[in-house]
Design a protein around this motif. Structure first.
Motif, mmCIF file in Angstrom:
data_model
loop_
_atom_site.group_PDB
_atom_site.id
_atom_site.type_symbol
_atom_site.label_atom_id
_atom_site.label_comp_id
_atom_site.label_asym_id
_atom_site.label_seq_id
_atom_site.Cartn_x
_atom_site.Cartn_y
_atom_site.Cartn_z
ATOM 1 N N MET A 1 0.708 -1.051 0.112
ATOM 2 C CA MET A 1 0.014 0.075 0.023
ATOM 3 C C MET A 1 0.736 1.284 0.029
ATOM 4 N N LYS A 2 0.523 2.268 -0.920
ATOM 5 C CA LYS A 2 1.172 3.311 -0.934
ATOM 6 C C LYS A 2 0.712 4.518 -0.334
ATOM 7 N N TYR A 3 1.529 5.493 0.068
ATOM 8 C CA TYR A 3 0.681 6.741 0.676
ATOM 9 C C TYR A 3 1.477 8.005 0.038
ATOM 10 N N ALA A 4 0.567 9.018 -0.276
ATOM 11 C CA ALA A 4 0.954 10.101 -0.982
ATOM 12 C C ALA A 4 1.618 11.185 -0.072
ATOM 13 N N HIS A 5 2.779 11.607 0.456
ATOM 14 C CA HIS A 5 3.103 12.494 1.310
ATOM 15 C C HIS A 5 3.596 13.796 0.680
ATOM 16 N N ILE A 6 3.446 14.798 1.345
ATOM 17 C CA ILE A 6 3.737 16.118 0.781
ATOM 18 C C ILE A 6 5.064 16.314 1.369
ATOM 19 N N ILE A 7 6.052 16.442 0.336
ATOM 20 C CA ILE A 7 7.695 16.804 1.089
ATOM 21 C C ILE A 7 8.147 17.750 0.677
ATOM 22 N N GLY A 8 7.653 18.609 -0.094
ATOM 23 C CA GLY A 8 7.931 20.074 -0.476
ATOM 24 C C GLY A 8 6.885 20.931 -0.988
ATOM 25 N N TRP A 9 7.231 22.313 -0.684
ATOM 26 C CA TRP A 9 6.087 23.129 -1.051
ATOM 27 C C TRP A 9 6.837 24.730 -1.176
ATOM 28 N N SER A 121 -5.799 15.802 -5.435
ATOM 29 C CA SER A 121 -6.427 14.167 -5.101
ATOM 30 C C SER A 121 -6.024 13.574 -6.422
ATOM 31 N N MET A 122 -6.095 14.161 -7.628
ATOM 32 C CA MET A 122 -5.566 13.149 -8.706
ATOM 33 C C MET A 122 -4.196 12.840 -8.709
ATOM 34 N N ALA A 123 -3.446 13.692 -8.245
ATOM 35 C CA ALA A 123 -1.954 13.335 -8.162
ATOM 36 C C ALA A 123 -1.581 12.272 -6.868
ATOM 37 N N SER A 124 -2.372 12.299 -5.876
ATOM 38 C CA SER A 124 -2.423 11.580 -4.833
ATOM 39 C C SER A 124 -2.735 9.998 -5.289
ATOM 40 N N ASN A 125 -4.191 10.039 -6.092
ATOM 41 C CA ASN A 125 -4.526 8.756 -6.598
ATOM 42 C C ASN A 125 -3.416 8.187 -7.479
ATOM 43 N N ALA A 126 -2.882 8.989 -8.336
ATOM 44 C CA ALA A 126 -1.826 8.496 -9.274
ATOM 45 C C ALA A 126 -0.702 7.753 -8.544
ATOM 46 N N ILE A 127 -0.361 8.340 -7.361
ATOM 47 C CA ILE A 127 0.805 7.727 -6.457
ATOM 48 C C ILE A 127 0.185 6.395 -5.914
ATOM 49 N N THR A 128 -0.980 6.555 -5.160
ATOM 50 C CA THR A 128 -1.383 5.633 -4.577
ATOM 51 C C THR A 128 -1.756 4.149 -5.533
ATOM 52 N N SER A 129 -1.807 4.428 -6.736
ATOM 53 C CA SER A 129 -2.302 3.283 -7.607
ATOM 54 C C SER A 129 -1.021 2.598 -8.234
ATOM 55 N N VAL A 176 -1.895 12.356 2.118
ATOM 56 C CA VAL A 176 -3.301 12.532 1.841
ATOM 57 C C VAL A 176 -4.062 11.511 2.187
ATOM 58 N N LEU A 177 -4.850 11.819 3.199
ATOM 59 C CA LEU A 177 -5.621 10.590 3.814
ATOM 60 C C LEU A 177 -7.230 10.315 3.057
ATOM 61 N N ALA A 178 -7.570 11.518 2.648
ATOM 62 C CA ALA A 178 -9.003 11.501 2.038
ATOM 63 C C ALA A 178 -9.256 12.563 1.299
ATOM 64 N N SER A 179 -10.000 12.441 0.098
ATOM 65 C CA SER A 179 -10.363 13.640 -0.553
ATOM 66 C C SER A 179 -11.812 13.478 -1.156
ATOM 67 N N THR A 180 -12.558 14.601 -1.029
ATOM 68 C CA THR A 180 -14.059 14.571 -1.520
ATOM 69 C C THR A 180 -14.169 15.628 -2.742
ATOM 70 N N LEU A 181 -14.577 15.358 -3.770
ATOM 71 C CA LEU A 181 -14.724 16.167 -4.932
ATOM 72 C C LEU A 181 -16.210 16.357 -5.337
ATOM 73 N N TRP A 323 -16.525 22.153 -5.547
ATOM 74 C CA TRP A 323 -16.001 22.081 -4.124
ATOM 75 C C TRP A 323 -15.365 21.138 -3.903
ATOM 76 N N ALA A 324 -14.273 20.979 -3.177
ATOM 77 C CA ALA A 324 -13.627 19.840 -2.686
ATOM 78 C C ALA A 324 -12.954 20.108 -1.448
ATOM 79 N N ALA A 325 -12.236 19.054 -0.834
ATOM 80 C CA ALA A 325 -11.777 18.999 0.508
ATOM 81 C C ALA A 325 -10.645 17.868 0.474
ATOM 82 N N SER A 326 -9.516 18.007 0.936
ATOM 83 C CA SER A 326 -8.450 16.920 1.169
ATOM 84 C C SER A 326 -8.188 17.052 2.701
ATOM 85 N N VAL A 327 -7.819 15.895 3.313
ATOM 86 C CA VAL A 327 -7.478 16.029 4.572
ATOM 87 C C VAL A 327 -6.115 15.191 4.660
#
Ligand code: UT7
Length: 399
Positions: A1-9, A121-129, A176-181, A323-327
């Motif tokens: 299982m992969k998780y998408a972490h924010i590592i830079g901003w 959300s799209m980028a996180s899905n690309a990583i977790t998949s 990225v734990l969850a997103s709703t679009l 509208w959209a949210a991510s945690v």
């Protein structure tokens, strides 16, 4: 299982500050009215040599530097924007070229002020998949170029800028734990920016000339957008927390789209949260549409408001309606970056520009030396002198 972490901003704001007082010299408004109704004091305006792509590049380069990721290792670039310089090439492709991100796929995403959260959300899905190992997600806008500067209902609100994050896959739980679009196209007329392609088709006559006059500037029904925004912030925060199996008490910071302080205050009341739980920087940036959340994230990090293990919620809303949210579980400590390192980091982008110029030159030379991909002699052989068709091959007439 992969998780998408924010590592830079990273963020970039143009130099030029436009104050409320300056705007009040050209339209019927006052600094006091703007501050009381929106909380905005000033905004940034892109210079003549700046474009959405250059702002996006600046933010992305800073984010990659914080992440310690070389541009040539980037696999995906998504730019959320409503103000691309062109419909195509995508702003993301221009950024890919400026960065020298030679292995990256790149595309733009259009979801107005919700765009950054959609793109995350799209980028996180690309990583977790497993489709990508990392991604650069950018929100970038030059809103000043799509405003009707005579319309006091909109020209006071918006500003230019860009923000970016780098996501990377890891087996360590978090990120990225969850997103709703969500979307509701029935409200499309509340906030509109018509596209530029409304040219007639002259060879087909008047019947195919386009449907009336389109003004290429933002129009907005402010009160209705205000009501929509206050409803969806609280709804989408609750939805995304449910998806992540967290409660509102688990949330350390909410970073909403920066449109209006009053919208955020009203949403805080609905969620029964102190407004201090929301990060607000709209006073100095104005509404930078898709760029507002990543810019606010950078300011929140700079202000020392994010700590390892914090849960942070991003919530966007705007045109579409969308509208959209991510945690996100925040799990990094900002690295200590010295100025000389930053300057050194820029050298590679000068090289990337050189590489880009060489590739362009190479294409010109190849086209000159090799000529047409269908050499004249072969063409003559295949097309009959009367020009009526091919003499052999598929579709050829029998003699
Ligand atoms: O990114 C998401 C997209 N946008 C938003 O989130 C914006 C959402 N909407 C808003 O933030 C607010 O509706 C505005 C700030 C745009 C307007 O504030 P409001 O409190 O909703 O004002 P209003 O539209 O109800 O207008 C009140 C009065 C009107 O005059 P009358 O008809 O009462 O005489 C307007 O003509 O204020 C007038 N007005 C202004 N007066 C001075 C509108 N804009 C201005 C202005 N300066 N800039």
């Amino acid at each position: 299982m992969k998780y998408a972490h924010i590592i830079g901003w990273g963020k970039y704001l143009p130099q030029r500050v436009l104050t409320n007082q300056e705007i009040s010299k050209t339209v019927d408004t006052t600094h006091e009215w703007i501050v009381a109704r929106t909380g905005i004091h000033e905004r940034r305006i892109a210079g003549t040599r700046e474009t959405t792509a250059t702002l996006a590049f600046e933010a992305a380069a800073r984010a990659l530097f914080v992440a310690g990721l070389h541009p040539s290792d980037v696999e995906l670039i998504i730019v959320a924007t409503s103000t691309p310089e062109s419909i195509f090439p995508a702003t993301a492709c221009q950024v890919q070229d400026y960065l020298g991100a030679t292995r990256a796929g790149a595309f733009d995403l259009s979801a107005a002020c919700s765009g950054f959260v959609y793109a995350l959300s799209m980028a996180s899905n690309a990583i977790t998949s497993g489709a990508a190992q990392n991604a650069v997600v950018i929100g970038a806008e030059t809103m000043s170029r799509v405003l009707d500067w005579q319309d006091r209902g909109t020209c006071i609100l918006f500003g230019d800028g860009a923000g970016a994050v780098v996501l990377e896959g890891s087996s360590i739980p978090g990120g990225v734990l969850a997103s709703t679009l969500r979307s509701d196209g029935s409200g499309g007329d509340l906030l509109r920016l018509p596209a530029v392609y409304h040219n007639p088709v002259p060879i087909l006559g008047g019947e195919f000339s386009q449907n009336g006059h389109h003004k290429n500037t933002i129009s907005m029904k402010g009160r209705q957008v205000f009501r929509f925004a206050t409803n969806v912030i609280s709804d989408s925060v609750q939805d995304v927390l449910r998806d992540a199996q967290l409660s509102i008490d688990d949330v350390d910071l909410i970073i909403p789209h920066q449109a209006n302080v009053r919208i955020i205050e009203t949403a805080a009341k609905r969620l029964k949260l102190p407004v201090e739980r929301f990060f607000i920087n709209v006073a100095r940036t104005g509404n930078t549409s898709a760029a507002s959340i990543p810019i606010a994230l950078c300011d929140a990090v700079d202000a020392g408001l994010l700590h390892p293990d914090d849960n942070v919620v991003f919530v966007g809303f705007g045109g579409g309606l969308s509208w959209a949210a991510s945690v996100v579980k925040w799990d990094v400590t900002p690295p200590d970056l010295s100025l000389p390192d930053r300057e050194w980091g820029r050298v590679r982008y000068v090289l990337a520009r050189g590489r880009s110029r060489l590739r362009q030159l190479g294409r010109h030379v190849a086209s000159f030396v090799e000529g047409s991909p269908t050499p004249d002699a072969r063409l003559r052989e295949r097309i009959r002198p009367d020009g009526r068709g091919r003499t052999h091959g598929r579709g050829a007439k029998k003699r």
